[in-house]
Design a protein around this motif. Structure first.
Motif, mmCIF file in Angstrom:
data_model
loop_
_atom_site.group_PDB
_atom_site.id
_atom_site.type_symbol
_atom_site.label_atom_id
_atom_site.label_comp_id
_atom_site.label_asym_id
_atom_site.label_seq_id
_atom_site.Cartn_x
_atom_site.Cartn_y
_atom_site.Cartn_z
ATOM 1 N N TRP A 178 0.496 13.153 -6.040
ATOM 2 C CA TRP A 178 0.401 11.941 -5.238
ATOM 3 C C TRP A 178 1.810 11.430 -4.917
ATOM 4 O O TRP A 178 2.136 11.112 -3.766
ATOM 5 C CB TRP A 178 -0.425 10.915 -6.023
ATOM 6 C CG TRP A 178 -0.579 9.587 -5.372
ATOM 7 C CD1 TRP A 178 -0.317 9.267 -4.065
ATOM 8 C CD2 TRP A 178 -1.041 8.386 -5.994
ATOM 9 N NE1 TRP A 178 -0.592 7.938 -3.847
ATOM 10 C CE2 TRP A 178 -1.042 7.380 -5.011
ATOM 11 C CE3 TRP A 178 -1.463 8.078 -7.295
ATOM 12 C CZ2 TRP A 178 -1.431 6.073 -5.295
ATOM 13 C CZ3 TRP A 178 -1.859 6.778 -7.577
ATOM 14 C CH2 TRP A 178 -1.843 5.779 -6.582
ATOM 15 N N ASP A 222 -1.485 6.737 2.266
ATOM 16 C CA ASP A 222 -2.820 6.132 2.349
ATOM 17 C C ASP A 222 -2.827 5.012 3.379
ATOM 18 O O ASP A 222 -1.807 4.359 3.605
ATOM 19 C CB ASP A 222 -3.230 5.550 0.984
ATOM 20 C CG ASP A 222 -3.549 6.660 -0.017
ATOM 21 O OD1 ASP A 222 -3.275 7.827 0.293
ATOM 22 O OD2 ASP A 222 -4.057 6.342 -1.093
ATOM 23 N N ASP A 236 -6.286 0.517 -6.635
ATOM 24 C CA ASP A 236 -5.639 1.642 -7.332
ATOM 25 C C ASP A 236 -4.590 2.381 -6.503
ATOM 26 O O ASP A 236 -3.944 3.293 -7.003
ATOM 27 C CB ASP A 236 -6.688 2.613 -7.891
ATOM 28 C CG ASP A 236 -7.467 3.317 -6.790
ATOM 29 O OD1 ASP A 236 -7.205 3.036 -5.607
ATOM 30 O OD2 ASP A 236 -8.332 4.143 -7.112
ATOM 31 N N ASN A 237 -4.412 2.018 -5.228
ATOM 32 C CA ASN A 237 -3.306 2.647 -4.480
ATOM 33 C C ASN A 237 -2.327 1.601 -3.956
ATOM 34 O O ASN A 237 -1.560 1.865 -3.037
ATOM 35 C CB ASN A 237 -3.825 3.550 -3.350
ATOM 36 C CG ASN A 237 -4.569 2.782 -2.272
ATOM 37 O OD1 ASN A 237 -4.613 1.555 -2.308
ATOM 38 N ND2 ASN A 237 -5.145 3.492 -1.327
ATOM 39 N N SER A 238 -2.386 0.410 -4.548
ATOM 40 C CA SER A 238 -1.491 -0.672 -4.129
ATOM 41 C C SER A 238 -0.720 -1.201 -5.330
ATOM 42 O O SER A 238 -1.152 -1.058 -6.476
ATOM 43 C CB SER A 238 -2.289 -1.821 -3.513
ATOM 44 O OG SER A 238 -3.012 -1.360 -2.392
ATOM 45 N N ARG A 286 -6.613 -0.195 -1.565
ATOM 46 C CA ARG A 286 -7.486 -0.507 -2.695
ATOM 47 C C ARG A 286 -6.569 -0.944 -3.835
ATOM 48 O O ARG A 286 -5.355 -0.780 -3.769
ATOM 49 C CB ARG A 286 -8.280 0.726 -3.133
ATOM 50 C CG ARG A 286 -9.213 1.328 -2.090
ATOM 51 C CD ARG A 286 -9.959 2.523 -2.704
ATOM 52 N NE ARG A 286 -9.043 3.428 -3.381
ATOM 53 C CZ ARG A 286 -8.464 4.480 -2.796
ATOM 54 N NH1 ARG A 286 -8.725 4.771 -1.533
ATOM 55 N NH2 ARG A 286 -7.639 5.244 -3.480
ATOM 56 N N LEU A 327 0.847 -1.187 0.000
ATOM 57 C CA LEU A 327 0.000 0.000 0.000
ATOM 58 C C LEU A 327 0.889 1.246 0.000
ATOM 59 O O LEU A 327 1.774 1.371 0.838
ATOM 60 C CB LEU A 327 -0.892 -0.012 1.244
ATOM 61 C CG LEU A 327 -1.647 1.278 1.555
ATOM 62 C CD1 LEU A 327 -2.677 1.591 0.490
ATOM 63 C CD2 LEU A 327 -2.322 1.166 2.920
ATOM 64 N N LEU A 328 0.648 2.144 -0.942
ATOM 65 C CA LEU A 328 1.475 3.345 -1.030
ATOM 66 C C LEU A 328 1.156 4.313 0.103
ATOM 67 O O LEU A 328 0.030 4.773 0.220
ATOM 68 C CB LEU A 328 1.212 4.051 -2.363
ATOM 69 C CG LEU A 328 1.811 3.380 -3.594
ATOM 70 C CD1 LEU A 328 1.139 3.889 -4.855
ATOM 71 C CD2 LEU A 328 3.303 3.618 -3.664
ATOM 72 N N THR A 357 -0.939 12.664 -10.598
ATOM 73 C CA THR A 357 -0.028 11.584 -10.220
ATOM 74 C C THR A 357 1.234 12.166 -9.581
ATOM 75 O O THR A 357 1.748 11.641 -8.594
ATOM 76 C CB THR A 357 0.337 10.732 -11.456
ATOM 77 O OG1 THR A 357 -0.868 10.378 -12.123
ATOM 78 C CG2 THR A 357 1.069 9.473 -11.062
ATOM 79 N N ALA A 384 -0.355 3.947 -9.786
ATOM 80 C CA ALA A 384 0.260 3.498 -8.528
ATOM 81 C C ALA A 384 1.691 3.008 -8.765
ATOM 82 O O ALA A 384 2.590 3.262 -7.963
ATOM 83 C CB ALA A 384 -0.583 2.399 -7.883
ATOM 84 N N VAL A 409 3.928 5.997 -9.470
ATOM 85 C CA VAL A 409 4.223 6.727 -8.230
ATOM 86 C C VAL A 409 5.351 6.033 -7.466
ATOM 87 O O VAL A 409 6.306 6.666 -7.004
ATOM 88 C CB VAL A 409 2.954 6.844 -7.353
ATOM 89 C CG1 VAL A 409 3.301 7.203 -5.913
ATOM 90 C CG2 VAL A 409 2.018 7.896 -7.940
#
Ligand SMILES: [Zn+2]
Length: 187
Positions: A108, A32, A38-40, A36, A28-29, A105, A74, A77
């Protein structure tokens, strides 16, 4: 479908940074806290360990040359953040210059870098260094590209910190150079 299953499907059962199929798990980034898809990012054991702070093996990270072009934000990033950590290397700087992130992006990606900057920069004795400190070299340093050796005992006045908590910058022999923080002590 579980998060990891969804990520495995997206990533074809391969690490999304280096393509290894070994010991895959979801990362997980930060910052956060709610994982989810979209963020992993799906990572192998080797990548995960180093992403989480283990010493970076420069050669392993050449994989970013390919994975930074991944279409998943993700993955972009995480590639960007790892390249920032490697940015004392010329090849990593070159990749950072080529890497284009769209505006959201980029924001983020930078949000996570604030956390990296929060990691203290420590000298040879484990004392925390701050911008403007005066330090003394505790070993001889060959200055790459500048063709001189900065001798042990050389004073460096008014250092700056860098994005990498292991590095400082200072002026030696009239030249601004990057110095490994644990090779100096606060004076
Ligand atoms: Zn990997």
């Amino acid at each position: 479908m579980s998060l990891e299953q969804s990520l495995r499907q997206r990533a074809n059962d391969q690490c999304e940074l280096c393509s290894s199929p070994d010991s895959l798990s979801a990362y997980l980034l930060p910052p956060d806290t709610n994982a989810r898809v979209d963020n992993s990012v799906l990572l192998c054991g080797t990548c995960l360990e180093q992403v989480n702070g283990a010493e970076l093996q420069q050669n392993h990270w050449r994989c970013l040359n390919d994975s930074m072009w991944n279409s998943e934000p993700a993955v972009q990033v995480l590639a960007y953040r790892m390249l920032q950590r490697l940015s004392s290397e010329t090849w990593a700087q070159d990749l950072l210059e080529m890497l284009y992130l769209d505006e959201d992006t980029q924001k983020w990606a930078d949000r996570g870098l604030v956390d990296l900057n929060a990691e203290p920069t420590l000298d040879a004795n484990g004392a925390q260094l701050a911008a403007g400190d005066n330090v003394v070299l505790v070993k001889d340093l060959d200055v790459k590209g500048a063709n001189f050796t900065a001798k042990r005992g050389t004073a460096v006045r008014g250092i700056s910190l860098s994005d990498n908590p292991k590095h400082i910058e200072g002026r030696v022999n009239g030249q601004r150079i990057v110095i490994i923080a644990e090779y100096v002590k606060k004076s």
